[in-house]
Design an enzyme around this catalytic site. Structure first.
Site, short mmCIF file in Angstrom:
data_model
loop_
_atom_site.label_atom_id
_atom_site.label_comp_id
_atom_site.label_asym_id
_atom_site.label_seq_id
_atom_site.Cartn_x
_atom_site.Cartn_y
_atom_site.Cartn_z
N GLY A 4 0.78 -0.94 -0.23
CA GLY A 4 -0.03 -0.13 0.25
C GLY A 4 0.86 0.88 -0.19
O GLY A 4 0.28 2.48 0.04
N CYS B 100 -27.71 -8.89 -16.18
CA CYS B 100 -27.59 -7.98 -17.33
C CYS B 100 -28.33 -8.17 -18.12
O CYS B 100 -29.61 -9.78 -18.63
CB CYS B 100 -26.03 -9.03 -17.82
SG CYS B 100 -26.02 -8.71 -19.49
N CYS C 203 -26.95 -11.58 -20.60
CA CYS C 203 -26.38 -12.92 -19.88
C CYS C 203 -27.34 -13.26 -19.02
O CYS C 203 -27.11 -14.38 -18.05
CB CYS C 203 -25.22 -12.99 -19.60
SG CYS C 203 -24.44 -12.45 -18.09
N CYS D 227 -23.59 -6.38 -18.97
CA CYS D 227 -22.12 -6.58 -17.92
C CYS D 227 -20.81 -5.65 -18.61
O CYS D 227 -20.02 -5.44 -19.71
CB CYS D 227 -21.54 -8.19 -18.30
SG CYS D 227 -22.83 -9.31 -17.40
N CYS E 252 -19.04 -11.88 -19.79
CA CYS E 252 -20.29 -12.05 -19.88
C CYS E 252 -20.82 -13.21 -20.92
O CYS E 252 -21.20 -13.71 -21.60
CB CYS E 252 -20.73 -10.38 -20.92
SG CYS E 252 -22.79 -10.83 -20.78
#
Lengths: 290, 360, 188
Positions: free
Chosen positions: A31, A240, A243, A265, A271
């Site tokens: 980080g 979606c 899909c 998506c 997808c």
């Protein structure tokens, strides 16, 4: 075929060594933003020069590279970066998340969970999570040194006071291993939970700002929040339309000038794979929407 | 039926082909040669060399041609090429006192050793469009004066003899290089000067102008401005002496600024410095003003909050390749982030309206 | 003389890319042991230590040779293949030697509070490198890892300095593992 005029993966060896040393230090201090001598790349700052340099330093000729922008393999800049590495490193490329060994991304984490052996490289515009609270690098560096993150909490709390919730929808700040507050790049906060405990190596490159940082696998990554206002990973409340997935992050597409919309998506590989498996959505060509 | 947007690859190829066609323009018009650009667009070439940090007029001319005359794009081409070049060594500091000057003017003394040499300047041209150029008329040859053989010492050196200007002791510290090391603040003056020498001309000009209007005023006089060629020498350890590897054209500006002094120290003028590749007067003068403004701390002046005094602000924003990249990147797709905000704003609006309704 | 000129990477860009991936995996997954190849440094250096040097060091990285590693043959090899300037422990960005030879560890840079990355990386030559012994937890480790370490107290003391501290690459023959400052080390 690689372009013989340039070294493998474009960068000269000395530059790669410099980036590689920065990457190892970044992994050792999760980080923390390691300054590196970012090079001027043959694509503009803002187009992913940091991610490209990190990818170039990591690639071997055996890799299979996937490049996504907004979750999609076919966005123009993803196409352009993929071509750059095909040309300069001659590496195999893929659009399938599961087949990729190195994935360079802008703004998304793939839906498909990543595995050991995979590296996710993020393109980062502004690596400093405190930058919008304090524009001076000299100040924010001190704040990280002293773990002085009160300003960030004040900002988030002001959000709650004004809007009833934390009004940050992307680039939502996280705390890594209880120490450094980190900018996860402009991914939607929906993706934040995937940062934590991820088996893959996550590397972040900011070219213009000349910073590299990293999350080792399985790192402890916590999205900043308050007890009475816990973090939630939200997304548009739809499935979606192609899909049928109810759990993936969605792009909104405006389909006419009368306000008709559809949701698909953002992760095109996810997808397409679901559609190939026979899943369909409200507007699937098969027409047998659930 | 909606089909996900595909064809990024085809679109890119087509865009590049179209761009090449547009670059060429009307094929009935003869194509520009790189040599023509180098010779006839020399000031554009100089700017590209200066901000590209690479002294090569032919490459700069090629970059201008390729960039369709967009000088920042040309600078970018040069920078990207420059990064890939191996470093063979570092030259000796160039001796600008030994410059073969084409132009040398001092605003501080009417005459001085080496003289005032006006040189090829726009300064006193009347800005009237010359329609003879449109007709491709040849200019008559300029009159020639015999070369002056006398040395051209720096004005600041003349002032220094009398202790009237702050001394500038020689410094053999190896020069830092911000293209090989990440920028760290506070920066040394040498590093600031490197950043300013390759900084955007427009940005540097505006900052310098702001100091003249009171945002970090430094009362600058152009002690002198000189343009000419200097020899570049490299030490060869194998030979044990330096060899000349070529010549570069430079523009150098020394400003003589606001004096400092105290009860114990007699007053002295201070310096600002600008040095730019090629003939780039505006840039060199701007650079020297900004250099001087940035030296407030070292000279014991107050920080008045002026942008030109703010080292972090100046160094973080003076590079046009960085700024244009980040600025223009916002045209790239951001629909994932925008969608996240849309979702948030919609939800907050819904909740706010529900609360309003409940209140009514 | 010949030993100095040979033993580098024959194909630097590809070999260093593979070597770096091993180093990256190692630093990302403390305790994970990986095989590397491509360097043939003179004695007493191991293949893995040679690979780490060729991959990470050059004329810009001050290097300290500790104990037996500070020998004529190795100085020559490092000078020819990396150009790394040889320095005292206090100035080193990288240091190489056996665990004992690297002592006292307090000599090495642990970074500065505002720049913890400005710390030394120690390449520690060990006789044994096995996934057993000391218990490792922390970033990069899902539950726990085991690694045969020369000791644990020094690593615990180093961890206590976090985010400051040195980072270690342990080398043995043609294998290596890493132990960044972030790892929590406990006795077996």
């Amino acid at each position: 075929m690689t372009d013989q005029a340039y070294n493998f993966a474009y960068l000269d060896e000395q530059t790669k060594r410099m980036i590689r040393r920065a990457l190892l230090k970044a992994l050792a201090i999760p980080g923390y933003q390691v300054p590196f001598a970012s090079r001027e790349m043959p694509m503009p700052y803002g187009w992913g020069t940091g991610g490209v340099q990190v990818t170039a330093a990591c690639l071997t000729p055996d890799d299979r590279l996937k490049v996504i922008d907004q979750g999609a393999d076919d966005t123009t800049n993803a196409v352009s970066i993929r071509r750059f590495f095909q040309r300069t490193a001659g590496v195999a490329t893929t659009e399938r998340t599961t087949d990729a060994t190195v994935i360079q991304t802008r703004h998304r984490i793939p839906e498909q969970p990543l595995a050991e052996g995979q590296i996710l490289v993020y393109q980062v515009p502004i690596p400093e999570p405190l930058r919008f609270l304090e524009p001076r690098e000299t100040e924010t560096r001190k704040m990280h040194e002293l773990e002085e993150y009160g300003l960030m909490h004040v900002k988030l709390y002001e959000d709650i006071a004004r809007h009833g919730e934390i009004a940050t929808a992307y680039a939502y700040p996280v705390r890594v291993e209880g120490r450094y507050v980190m900018d996860p790049s402009p991914i939607p906060k929906f993706d934040n939970p995937k940062l934590a405990g991820n088996p893959a190596i996550q590397l972040f490159g900011a070219g213009r700002e000349a910073r590299i940082y990293a999350l080792p696998p399985y790192s402890d990554v916590v999205s900043l929040d308050f007890e009475d206002h816990p973090f939630t990973a939200s997304k548009a409340d739809h499935a979606c339309d192609l899909c049928g997935s109810g759990s993936s992050y969605l792009d909104e597409v405006i389909t006419d000038d009368r306000g008709t919309r559809m949701f698909v998506c953002s992760d095109t590989d996810f997808c397409a794979a679901r559609q190939a498996q026979g899943h369909c959505g409200r507007l699937s060509p098969q027409g047998d929407a659930p | 039926m909606y089909v996900a947007v595909k064809g990024g690859e085809r679109a890119i190829d087509a865009a590049h082909a179209w761009l090449a066609e547009e670059r060429r323009g009307d094929p009935a018009i003869p194509e520009l040669t790189v040599a023509q650009i180098r010779e006839q667009m020399a000031l554009a070439v100089n700017r590209v060399m200066a901000e590209g940090s690479l002294y090569d007029p032919d490459l700069a001319a090629l970059a201008i041609k390729q960039a369709r005359g967009d000088l920042i794009e040309a600078v970018f081409l040069i920078r990207a090429y420059r990064t890939t070049l191996p470093r063979f060594g570092t030259s000796r500091p160039v001796d600008t006192a030994a410059m073969a000057v084409d132009r040398r003017v001092s605003a501080t003394f009417k005459d001085l050793p080496g003289g005032q040499v006006l040189g090829p300047t726009f300064d006193y041209t009347h800005r009237l469009l010359d329609f003879a150029l449109a007709a491709e008329g040849e200019a008559p040859p300029a009159p020639q004066a015999p070369a002056r053989d006398e040395p051209v010492p720096h004005v600041t050196g003349l002032l220094d003899r009398d202790g009237l200007i702050e001394g500038q002791p020689a410094d053999d510290t190896p020069a830092p290089d911000l293209t090989r090391q990440p920028l760290e603040l506070p920066a040394s003056r040498a590093l600031r000067l490197q950043a300013l020498a390759r900084a955007d001309e427009g940005f540097t000009l505006s900052l310098a102008y702001s100091t003249q209007r009171g945002y970090g005023r430094t009362h600058a006089f152009v002690g002198e401005l000189r343009i000419g060629r200097v020899a570049v020498q490299v030490d060869l350890p194998e030979l044990g002496f330096a060899v000349e590897i070529g010549e570069v054209e430079l523009t150098e500006c020394d400003t003589v600024n606001q004096f400092k002094g105290s009860r114990t120290e007699p007053p002295q003028f201070t310096r600002g410095y600008g040095l730019v590749m090629g003939q780039s007067e505006r840039k060199a003068i701007s650079m020297s003003l900004v250099d001087r403004a940035l030296r407030w701390q070292e000279l014991g002046e107050d920080f008045t909050g002026a942008p030109a005094q703010d080292e972090e602000f100046v160094l973080s924003h003076c590079d046009n390749i960085q700024s244009t990249g980040f600025l223009e990147h916002i045209k790239l797709p951001h629909y994932v982030d925008f969608q996240a905000e849309l979702e948030l704003v919609r939800r907050m609006r819904r909740e706010a309206m529900q609360m309003q309704e409940a209140a009514e | 003389m010949n030993a100095i000129l040979t033993g580098g990477f024959a194909d630097p860009s590809t070999q260093s890319a593979h070597a770096f991936r091993a180093l990256l995996e190692a630093m990302a997954r403390p305790g994970r042991i990986l095989a590397v190849e491509g360097a043939r440094p003179p004695a007493p250096l191991s293949v893995a230590a040679g690979v780490a040097l060729l991959t990470l060091t050059d004329a810009t990285t001050p290097l300290h040779l500790a104990g037996a590693a500070d020998c004529e043959a190795l100085r020559g090899w490092i000078g020819f293949h990396t150009g790394a300037p040889l320095v005292a422990a206090e100035q080193a960005q990288f240091a190489i030697g056996t665990w004992d030879a690297l002592h006292p560890l307090g000599r090495f840079r642990i970074g500065e509070p505002s720049y913890p990355d400005r710390s030394a990386t120690l390449i520690v030559e060990v006789d044994r490198l096995e996934p057993e012994g000391a218990r490792l937890t922390g970033p990069g480790i899902e539950t726990e890892a085991r690694l045969s370490l020369p000791e644990t107290a020094a690593f615990r003391a180093n961890r206590a300095l976090f985010p400051l501290g040195f980072d270690c690459i342990l080398t043995c023959g043609a294998r290596l593992a890493a132990l960044p400052r972030s790892t929590i080390v406990e006795d077996a």
